[in-house]
Design a protein around this motif. Structure first.
Motif, PDB file in Angstrom:
ATOM      1  N   ILE A  17       0.856  -1.181   0.000  1.00 37.64           N
ATOM      2  CA  ILE A  17       0.000   0.000   0.000  1.00 37.64           C
ATOM      3  C   ILE A  17       0.889   1.227   0.000  1.00 37.64           C
ATOM      4  CG2 ILE A  17      -1.714   1.325   1.291  1.00 37.64           C
ATOM      5  CD1 ILE A  17      -2.731  -1.381   2.391  1.00 37.64           C
ATOM      6  N   ASN A  18       0.638   2.132  -0.947  1.00 35.51           N
ATOM      7  CA  ASN A  18       1.415   3.355  -1.072  1.00 35.51           C
ATOM      8  C   ASN A  18       0.457   4.536  -1.023  1.00 35.51           C
ATOM      9  OD1 ASN A  18       2.891   5.591  -1.864  1.00 35.51           O
ATOM     10  ND2 ASN A  18       4.010   4.505  -3.471  1.00 35.51           N
ATOM     11  N   THR A  19       0.354   5.193   0.134  1.00 35.47           N
ATOM     12  CA  THR A  19      -0.611   6.297   0.290  1.00 35.47           C
ATOM     13  C   THR A  19      -0.188   7.553  -0.462  1.00 35.47           C
ATOM     14  OG1 THR A  19       0.417   6.989   2.364  1.00 35.47           O
ATOM     15  CG2 THR A  19      -1.446   5.453   2.516  1.00 35.47           C
ATOM     16  N   GLY A  20       1.025   7.577  -1.022  1.00 33.27           N
ATOM     17  CA  GLY A  20       1.449   8.690  -1.862  1.00 33.27           C
ATOM     18  C   GLY A  20       1.155   8.451  -3.337  1.00 33.27           C
ATOM     19  N   PHE A  21       0.615   7.292  -3.655  1.00 29.64           N
ATOM     20  CA  PHE A  21       0.294   6.891  -5.036  1.00 29.64           C
ATOM     21  C   PHE A  21      -1.204   7.052  -5.218  1.00 29.64           C
ATOM     22  CE2 PHE A  21      -0.493   2.891  -7.742  1.00 29.64           C
ATOM     23  CZ  PHE A  21      -0.348   3.568  -8.932  1.00 29.64           C
ATOM     24  N   THR A  22      -1.617   7.985  -6.074  1.00 25.62           N
ATOM     25  CA  THR A  22      -3.032   8.344  -6.174  1.00 25.62           C
ATOM     26  C   THR A  22      -3.824   7.548  -7.208  1.00 25.62           C
ATOM     27  OG1 THR A  22      -2.512  10.136  -7.723  1.00 25.62           O
ATOM     28  CG2 THR A  22      -2.604  10.695  -5.363  1.00 25.62           C
ATOM     29  N   GLU A  23      -3.183   6.642  -7.916  1.00 26.19           N
ATOM     30  CA  GLU A  23      -3.899   5.822  -8.901  1.00 26.19           C
ATOM     31  C   GLU A  23      -4.367   4.517  -8.242  1.00 26.19           C
ATOM     32  OE1 GLU A  23      -4.722   6.810 -11.993  1.00 26.19           O
ATOM     33  OE2 GLU A  23      -3.783   8.730 -11.565  1.00 26.19           O
ATOM     34  N   PHE A  24      -4.817   3.544  -9.059  1.00 27.11           N
ATOM     35  CA  PHE A  24      -5.338   2.288  -8.532  1.00 27.11           C
ATOM     36  C   PHE A  24      -4.217   1.309  -8.180  1.00 27.11           C
ATOM     37  CE2 PHE A  24      -8.896   4.006 -10.928  1.00 27.11           C
ATOM     38  CZ  PHE A  24      -9.939   3.834 -10.042  1.00 27.11           C
ATOM     39  N   LEU A  25      -3.528   0.796  -9.213  1.00 25.75           N
ATOM     40  CA  LEU A  25      -2.503  -0.229  -9.029  1.00 25.75           C
ATOM     41  C   LEU A  25      -1.328   0.049  -9.943  1.00 25.75           C
ATOM     42  CD1 LEU A  25      -4.795  -3.408  -9.244  1.00 25.75           C
ATOM     43  CD2 LEU A  25      -3.938  -2.331  -7.154  1.00 25.75           C
ATOM     44  N   SER A  26      -0.165  -0.440  -9.543  1.00 30.62           N
ATOM     45  CA  SER A  26       0.972  -0.472 -10.468  1.00 30.62           C
ATOM     46  C   SER A  26       1.612  -1.851 -10.376  1.00 30.62           C
ATOM     47  CB  SER A  26       2.001   0.621 -10.160  1.00 30.62           C
ATOM     48  OG  SER A  26       2.738   0.311  -9.013  1.00 30.62           O
ATOM     49  N   LEU A  27       2.135  -2.297 -11.512  1.00 32.09           N
ATOM     50  CA  LEU A  27       2.832  -3.579 -11.596  1.00 32.09           C
ATOM     51  C   LEU A  27       4.083  -3.401 -12.444  1.00 32.09           C
ATOM     52  CD1 LEU A  27      -0.065  -6.129 -12.290  1.00 32.09           C
ATOM     53  CD2 LEU A  27       1.431  -6.099 -10.283  1.00 32.09           C
ATOM     54  N   PRO A  28       5.130  -4.160 -12.136  1.00 36.21           N
ATOM     55  CA  PRO A  28       6.327  -4.126 -12.984  1.00 36.21           C
ATOM     56  C   PRO A  28       6.006  -4.594 -14.407  1.00 36.21           C
ATOM     57  CG  PRO A  28       6.783  -5.220 -10.892  1.00 36.21           C
ATOM     58  CD  PRO A  28       5.297  -5.018 -10.972  1.00 36.21           C
ATOM     59  N   THR A  29       6.818  -4.132 -15.344  1.00 33.26           N
ATOM     60  CA  THR A  29       6.618  -4.466 -16.759  1.00 33.26           C
ATOM     61  C   THR A  29       6.520  -5.967 -16.987  1.00 33.26           C
ATOM     62  OG1 THR A  29       7.727  -2.450 -17.467  1.00 33.26           O
ATOM     63  CG2 THR A  29       7.630  -4.238 -19.066  1.00 33.26           C
ATOM     64  N   ALA A  30       7.389  -6.745 -16.362  1.00 33.61           N
ATOM     65  CA  ALA A  30       7.384  -8.203 -16.571  1.00 33.61           C
ATOM     66  C   ALA A  30       6.033  -8.808 -16.186  1.00 33.61           C
ATOM     67  CB  ALA A  30       8.506  -8.853 -15.778  1.00 33.61           C
ATOM     68  N   ALA A  31       5.432  -8.342 -15.103  1.00 31.04           N
ATOM     69  CA  ALA A  31       4.138  -8.874 -14.660  1.00 31.04           C
ATOM     70  C   ALA A  31       3.034  -8.497 -15.642  1.00 31.04           C
ATOM     71  CB  ALA A  31       3.801  -8.365 -13.260  1.00 31.04           C
TER      72      ALA A  31
END
Length: 107
Positions: A17-31
């Motif tokens: 959980i990243n409370t400084g990240f205002t979007e939904f989700l992030s994943l590495p390129t490989a994933a």
């Protein structure tokens, strides 16, 4: 986080959980590549180090509050991040200790 892909069993990925990240989700390129999430558009983003980058946005289906939901996934970083867009209308409680519980409850 539970993901739903067409014609495959649901699967889970653990997120930070990243409370400084205002979007939904992030994943590495490989994933993102492995999962084959469809590309939607490129987005300008300002990162924590104040650099500006262009990030690919993909769509994914997740199970959130026991309902299927389509969300944007930013293709970036080294680990999966859950942002505040998913936490809207929820209560986040974190026990700041080794092995502490993290709970997210719908308001």
């Amino acid at each position: 986080m539970i993901f739903r892909l067409p014609n495959q069993p649901d699967f889970t990925i653990e997120f930070v959980i990243n409370t400084g990240f205002t979007e939904f989700l992030s994943l590495p390129t490989a994933a993102v590549t492995l999962l084959g999430f469809p590309f939607v558009y490129d987005m300008y983003a300002n990162l924590a180090d104040n650099s500006n980058v262009i990030l690919p946005i993909h769509q994914a289906n997740i199970i959130w509050n026991e309902e299927e939901r389509e969300v944007n996934v930013l293709e970036t970083g080294k680990r999966p991040l859950l942002g505040t867009a998913l936490l809207d209308e929820h209560e986040l409680v974190i026990q700041f200790t080794e092995g502490g519980l993290v709970t997210i409850e719908e308001l």
